[in-house]
Design an enzyme around this catalytic site. Structure first.
Site, PDB file in Angstrom:
ATOM      1  N   GLY A 124      -1.716   4.758   2.544  1.00 51.40           N
ATOM      2  CA  GLY A 124      -2.603   3.526   2.688  1.00 51.40           C
ATOM      3  C   GLY A 124      -1.935   2.554   3.659  1.00 51.40           C
ATOM      4  O   GLY A 124      -1.868   1.290   3.347  1.00 51.40           O
ATOM      5  N   ALA A 125      -1.412   3.200   4.657  1.00 48.43           N
ATOM      6  CA  ALA A 125      -0.718   2.297   5.325  1.00 48.43           C
ATOM      7  C   ALA A 125      -1.346   1.775   6.894  1.00 48.43           C
ATOM      8  O   ALA A 125      -0.690   1.013   7.705  1.00 48.43           O
ATOM      9  CB  ALA A 125       0.632   3.213   6.204  1.00 48.43           C
ATOM     10  N   ASN A 126      -2.628   1.744   6.732  1.00 50.86           N
ATOM     11  CA  ASN A 126      -3.383   1.435   7.944  1.00 50.86           C
ATOM     12  C   ASN A 126      -3.504  -0.169   7.728  1.00 50.86           C
ATOM     13  O   ASN A 126      -4.004  -1.022   8.824  1.00 50.86           O
ATOM     14  CB  ASN A 126      -4.553   2.019   8.140  1.00 50.86           C
ATOM     15  CG  ASN A 126      -5.575   1.911   6.838  1.00 50.86           C
ATOM     16  OD1 ASN A 126      -5.298   2.704   6.142  1.00 50.86           O
ATOM     17  ND2 ASN A 126      -6.740   1.158   7.097  1.00 50.86           N
ATOM     18  N   GLY A 133      -3.160  -4.012   5.173  1.00 50.16           N
ATOM     19  CA  GLY A 133      -2.549  -4.677   3.911  1.00 50.16           C
ATOM     20  C   GLY A 133      -1.045  -4.379   3.562  1.00 50.16           C
ATOM     21  O   GLY A 133      -0.116  -4.479   4.570  1.00 50.16           O
ATOM     22  N   ILE A 134      -0.431  -4.346   2.503  1.00 46.99           N
ATOM     23  CA  ILE A 134       0.779  -4.271   2.068  1.00 46.99           C
ATOM     24  C   ILE A 134       1.310  -2.929   2.734  1.00 46.99           C
ATOM     25  O   ILE A 134       2.244  -3.077   3.218  1.00 46.99           O
ATOM     26  CB  ILE A 134       0.671  -4.407   0.741  1.00 46.99           C
ATOM     27  CG1 ILE A 134       0.256  -5.519  -0.212  1.00 46.99           C
ATOM     28  CG2 ILE A 134       2.296  -4.284   0.068  1.00 46.99           C
ATOM     29  CD1 ILE A 134       0.053  -5.558  -1.568  1.00 46.99           C
ATOM     30  N   GLY A 135       0.639  -1.838   2.747  1.00 49.95           N
ATOM     31  CA  GLY A 135       1.107  -0.701   3.303  1.00 49.95           C
ATOM     32  C   GLY A 135       1.415  -0.738   4.764  1.00 49.95           C
ATOM     33  O   GLY A 135       2.484  -0.189   4.966  1.00 49.95           O
ATOM     34  N   SER A 155       1.249  -2.975 -10.519  1.00 50.12           N
ATOM     35  CA  SER A 155       0.734  -4.348 -10.655  1.00 50.12           C
ATOM     36  C   SER A 155       0.793  -4.938 -11.891  1.00 50.12           C
ATOM     37  O   SER A 155       0.922  -4.307 -12.987  1.00 50.12           O
ATOM     38  CB  SER A 155      -0.848  -4.108 -10.231  1.00 50.12           C
ATOM     39  OG  SER A 155      -1.412  -5.498 -10.471  1.00 50.12           O
ATOM     40  N   TYR A 160      -8.749  -0.387 -13.526  1.00 52.58           N
ATOM     41  CA  TYR A 160      -7.745  -0.679 -12.475  1.00 52.58           C
ATOM     42  C   TYR A 160      -6.622  -0.952 -13.304  1.00 52.58           C
ATOM     43  O   TYR A 160      -5.387  -0.404 -12.959  1.00 52.58           O
ATOM     44  CB  TYR A 160      -8.097  -1.825 -11.682  1.00 52.58           C
ATOM     45  CG  TYR A 160      -6.912  -2.496 -10.840  1.00 52.58           C
ATOM     46  CD1 TYR A 160      -6.814  -1.676  -9.300  1.00 52.58           C
ATOM     47  CD2 TYR A 160      -6.097  -3.542 -11.001  1.00 52.58           C
ATOM     48  CE1 TYR A 160      -5.626  -2.069  -8.457  1.00 52.58           C
ATOM     49  CE2 TYR A 160      -5.409  -3.862 -10.073  1.00 52.58           C
ATOM     50  CZ  TYR A 160      -5.077  -3.071  -9.047  1.00 52.58           C
ATOM     51  OH  TYR A 160      -4.115  -3.609  -7.846  1.00 52.58           O
TER      52      TYR A 160
HETATM   53  N1  LIG Z   1      -3.431  -7.278  -3.077  1.00 49.93           N
HETATM   54  C1  LIG Z   1      -2.759  -7.625  -4.482  1.00 49.93           C
HETATM   55  O1  LIG Z   1      -2.856  -8.722  -4.854  1.00 49.93           O
HETATM   56  C2  LIG Z   1      -2.210  -6.584  -5.260  1.00 49.93           C
HETATM   57  C3  LIG Z   1      -1.538  -6.887  -6.235  1.00 49.93           C
HETATM   58  C4  LIG Z   1      -1.024  -6.007  -7.221  1.00 49.93           C
HETATM   59  C5  LIG Z   1      -0.993  -4.744  -6.644  1.00 49.93           C
HETATM   60  N2  LIG Z   1      -1.592  -4.347  -5.510  1.00 49.93           N
HETATM   61  C6  LIG Z   1      -1.370  -2.807  -5.172  1.00 49.93           C
HETATM   62  O2  LIG Z   1      -1.026  -2.962  -3.731  1.00 49.93           O
HETATM   63  C7  LIG Z   1      -1.402  -1.650  -3.021  1.00 49.93           C
HETATM   64  C8  LIG Z   1      -1.886  -1.883  -1.833  1.00 49.93           C
HETATM   65  O3  LIG Z   1      -3.004  -2.734  -1.883  1.00 49.93           O
HETATM   66  P1  LIG Z   1      -3.564  -3.776  -0.829  1.00 49.93           P
HETATM   67  O4  LIG Z   1      -3.743  -4.931  -1.388  1.00 49.93           O
HETATM   68  O5  LIG Z   1      -2.538  -3.862   0.632  1.00 49.93           O
HETATM   69  O6  LIG Z   1      -5.054  -3.128  -0.381  1.00 49.93           O
HETATM   70  P2  LIG Z   1      -5.752  -2.817   1.005  1.00 49.93           P
HETATM   71  O7  LIG Z   1      -5.358  -3.864   2.009  1.00 49.93           O
HETATM   72  O8  LIG Z   1      -7.305  -2.493   0.501  1.00 49.93           O
HETATM   73  O9  LIG Z   1      -5.285  -1.446   1.236  1.00 49.93           O
HETATM   74  C9  LIG Z   1      -5.264  -0.196   0.437  1.00 49.93           C
HETATM   75  C10 LIG Z   1      -4.864   1.038   1.355  1.00 49.93           C
HETATM   76  O10 LIG Z   1      -5.249   2.060   0.430  1.00 49.93           O
HETATM   77  C11 LIG Z   1      -6.181   2.867   1.234  1.00 49.93           C
HETATM   78  N3  LIG Z   1      -6.936   3.925   0.453  1.00 49.93           N
HETATM   79  C12 LIG Z   1      -8.038   3.230  -0.404  1.00 49.93           C
HETATM   80  N4  LIG Z   1      -8.552   4.537  -0.602  1.00 49.93           N
HETATM   81  C13 LIG Z   1      -8.074   5.703  -0.358  1.00 49.93           C
HETATM   82  C14 LIG Z   1      -8.440   7.081  -0.406  1.00 49.93           C
HETATM   83  N5  LIG Z   1      -9.390   7.356  -1.066  1.00 49.93           N
HETATM   84  N6  LIG Z   1      -7.449   7.760   0.279  1.00 49.93           N
HETATM   85  C15 LIG Z   1      -6.452   7.326   0.957  1.00 49.93           C
HETATM   86  N7  LIG Z   1      -6.080   6.090   1.261  1.00 49.93           N
HETATM   87  C16 LIG Z   1      -7.157   5.204   0.401  1.00 49.93           C
HETATM   88  C17 LIG Z   1      -6.705   2.153   2.204  1.00 49.93           C
HETATM   89  O11 LIG Z   1      -7.325   2.756   3.487  1.00 49.93           O
HETATM   90  P3  LIG Z   1      -8.594   2.073   4.050  1.00 49.93           P
HETATM   91  O12 LIG Z   1      -8.143   0.842   4.871  1.00 49.93           O
HETATM   92  O13 LIG Z   1      -9.067   2.958   4.895  1.00 49.93           O
HETATM   93  O14 LIG Z   1      -9.829   1.738   3.119  1.00 49.93           O
HETATM   94  C18 LIG Z   1      -5.679   1.049   2.488  1.00 49.93           C
HETATM   95  O15 LIG Z   1      -5.012   1.555   3.638  1.00 49.93           O
HETATM   96  C19 LIG Z   1      -2.379  -1.216  -4.123  1.00 49.93           C
HETATM   97  O16 LIG Z   1      -1.839  -0.001  -4.933  1.00 49.93           O
HETATM   98  C20 LIG Z   1      -2.736  -2.268  -5.152  1.00 49.93           C
HETATM   99  O17 LIG Z   1      -3.145  -1.816  -6.285  1.00 49.93           O
HETATM  100  C21 LIG Z   1      -2.296  -5.318  -4.594  1.00 49.93           C
END
Ligand SMILES: NC(=O)c1ccc[n+]([C@@H]2O[C@H](COP(=O)([O-])OP(=O)(O)OC[C@H]3O[C@@H](n4cnc5c(N)ncnc54)[C@H](OP(=O)(O)O)[C@@H]3O)[C@@H](O)[C@H]2O)c1
Ligand SMILES: *[C@@H]1O[C@H](CO)[C@@H](O)[C@H](O)[C@H]1NC(C)=O
Ligand SMILES: *[C@@H]1O[C@H](CO)[C@@H](O)[C@H](O)[C@H]1NC(C)=O
Ligand SMILES: *[C@@H]1O[C@H](CO)[C@@H](O)[C@H](O)[C@H]1NC(C)=O
Ligand SMILES: *[C@@H]1O[C@H](CO)[C@@H](O)[C@H](O)[C@H]1NC(C)=O
Ligand SMILES: *[C@@H]1O[C@H](CO)[C@@H](O)[C@H](O)[C@H]1NC(C)=O
Length: 327
Positions: free
Chosen positions: A45-47, A49-51, A174, A203
């Site tokens: 998920g590196a494209n 957000g956090i990744g 989380s 979730y």
């Molecule tokens: N944001 C928060 O407040 C928060 C809090 C606690 C934990 N987290 C955790 O942090 C991690 C990163 O989340 P984020 O907030 O950075 O979210 P995000 O910006 O939505 O990024 C999620 C990443 O996962 C990829 N992904 C989603 N579905 C996928 C699939 N079927 N196959 C491969 N890749 C997939 C997305 O790809 P696309 O761009 O193509 O959709 C995107 O690169 C998650 O595990 C989340 O549970 C986040």
């Protein structure tokens, strides 16, 4: 206009501003400058957000970085930006869809065949969705993406990680795990209560699985030099709610805009766990704000961890030869 000047409004506004200042001041930045030249890091998920910010940091440190993404256009865009920002040409992307077991297998086979080593694996990809559904493998979608696919991927790459040891696995969990009501019998069941609502129960459960697996894997890897730890990145302003609807989404979206930290700030703890000497020998831990915290009560049940592990082996259709047994 007059309303805006009313005392309650002013009090709420001041409280919100103070909270925002407090959040900004208590962000913990990773302060380790270790270089990663000669190392290879894989971030799912590196494209965005956090990744994305995690991968960007590794690239700055000179690592070979593999961006695991599901969409070619978005992956190429992220790759271009990372190379442009860091000047590191040794960054690449590979496509994988975490809603498919076969896709994870193909991806892992590619890595095992073409990559010499994997020093850091960050299981970061994750989703929240409103509509509950099953993937074609018969796994609840959120559980599949957030837990079963990283579970499978970690298994398929474990030999490579061991060969590259000392190596590190970081699972992005989380705070949601803290309130999860997971039981082995309900692990893959659709929860009808949250239908058409923010599917937060699923979730929460999937994020609890991340921690249960971290502790159980740490046990199974024992004293080996592959460490595995879990992270709560904090409340981070990302696109993670894009595929949800309903009023819970509206509330969270407002909170996110006002109080959540940026993706770069949110990536700090997983970067810290991936690179810092402080944690080189820590395994099976849970971290927040670059500090180890107590494992949530919900994740302390060793019996549940073992049962969920076995259930996950089944759902991931692992072959006997691929299973990780106790040392
Ligand atoms: N944001 C928060 O407040 C928060 C809090 C606690 C934990 N987290 C955790 O942090 C991690 C990163 O989340 P984020 O907030 O950075 O979210 P995000 O910006 O939505 O990024 C999620 C990443 O996962 C990829 N992904 C989603 N579905 C996928 C699939 N079927 N196959 C491969 N890749 C997939 C997305 O790809 P696309 O761009 O193509 O959709 C995107 O690169 C998650 O595990 C989340 O549970 C986040
Ligand atoms: C890319 O990184 C890998 C692992 O860090 C290293 O072995 C390889 O030599 C690097 N390749 C280039 C072209 O720098
Ligand atoms: C986290 O930890 C274990 C061990 O690495 C793994 O099997 C599990 O699926 C990992 N990933 C996530 C996101 O939980
Ligand atoms: C999910 O976790 C959040 C955050 O910890 C909590 O507020 C919420 O009550 C939990 N919901 C369910 C249905 O478990
Ligand atoms: C929402 O779901 C659709 C279909 O699975 C997917 O193509 C899209 O990228 C998702 N968007 C986000 C932000 O997760
Ligand atoms: C998610 O939503 C935001 C705000 O509505 C938008 O700017 C962004 O492009 C969306 N991202 C995706 C991947 O759909």
């Amino acid at each position: 206009m007059l309303y805006c000047l009313s005392i309650p409004f002013i009090i709420v506004a001041i409280a919100a501003i103070l909270l925002k200042i407090y959040i900004k001041l208590t962000i913990k930045w990773n302060n380790c400058y270790n270089c990663l030249v000669g190392k290879t890091a894989l971030v799912t998920g590196a494209n965005i957000g956090i990744g994305y910010n995690t991968a960007l940091d590794f690239a700055k440190r000179g690592a070979r970085v593999i961006l695991a993404c599901r969409n070619k256009g978005r992956a190429e865009d992220a790759l271009r930006r990372i190379i442009k920002t860091t000047g590191n040409q040794n960054v690449t992307y590979k496509l994988v869809d975490f809603t498919s077991l076969q896709s994870v297998r193909d991806f892992a086979a590619d890595i095992n065949k073409n990559e010499e080593r994997i020093d850091i694996l960050v299981n970061n990809a994750g989703i929240v969705i409103s509509n509950e559904e099953y993937t074609k493998d018969g796994i609840q979608t959120v559980l599949h993406v957030n837990h079963i696919s990283p579970f499978l991927l970690t298994h398929l790459l474990i030999d490579k990680l061991k060969k590259s040891a000392p190596s590190r696995i970081v699972n992005v969990s989380s705070l949601a795990a803290k309130n999860a009501g997971l039981s082995v019998n309900s692990i893959n069941k659709i929860n009808s209560i949250s239908k058409n609502f923010l599917n937060i129960a699923m979730y929460n459960d999937s994020k609890l699985c991340n921690i249960l697996f971290t502790t159980e894997l740490a046990k199974r890897l024992g004293e080996s030099t592959v460490t595995v730890n879990a992270v709560h990145p904090g409340g981070v302003r990302t696109n993670i709610l894009n595929n949800t609807s309903g009023f819970v989404k509206d509330i969270f979206s407002i909170l996110m805009k006002l109080f959540f930290v940026t993706s770069e700030e949110g990536a700090q703890t997983q970067i810290y766990l991936s690179v810092s000497n402080d944690v080189a020998h820590i395994t099976g831990g849970l971290f927040e704000k670059c500090k180890q915290i107590d494992i949530y009560q919900t994740a302390q049940d060793a019996d549940l961890a073992r049962k969920v592990w076995e259930k996950s082996e089944e759902l991931a259709k692992l072959k006997d030869s691929e299973k990780i047994s106790y040392l």
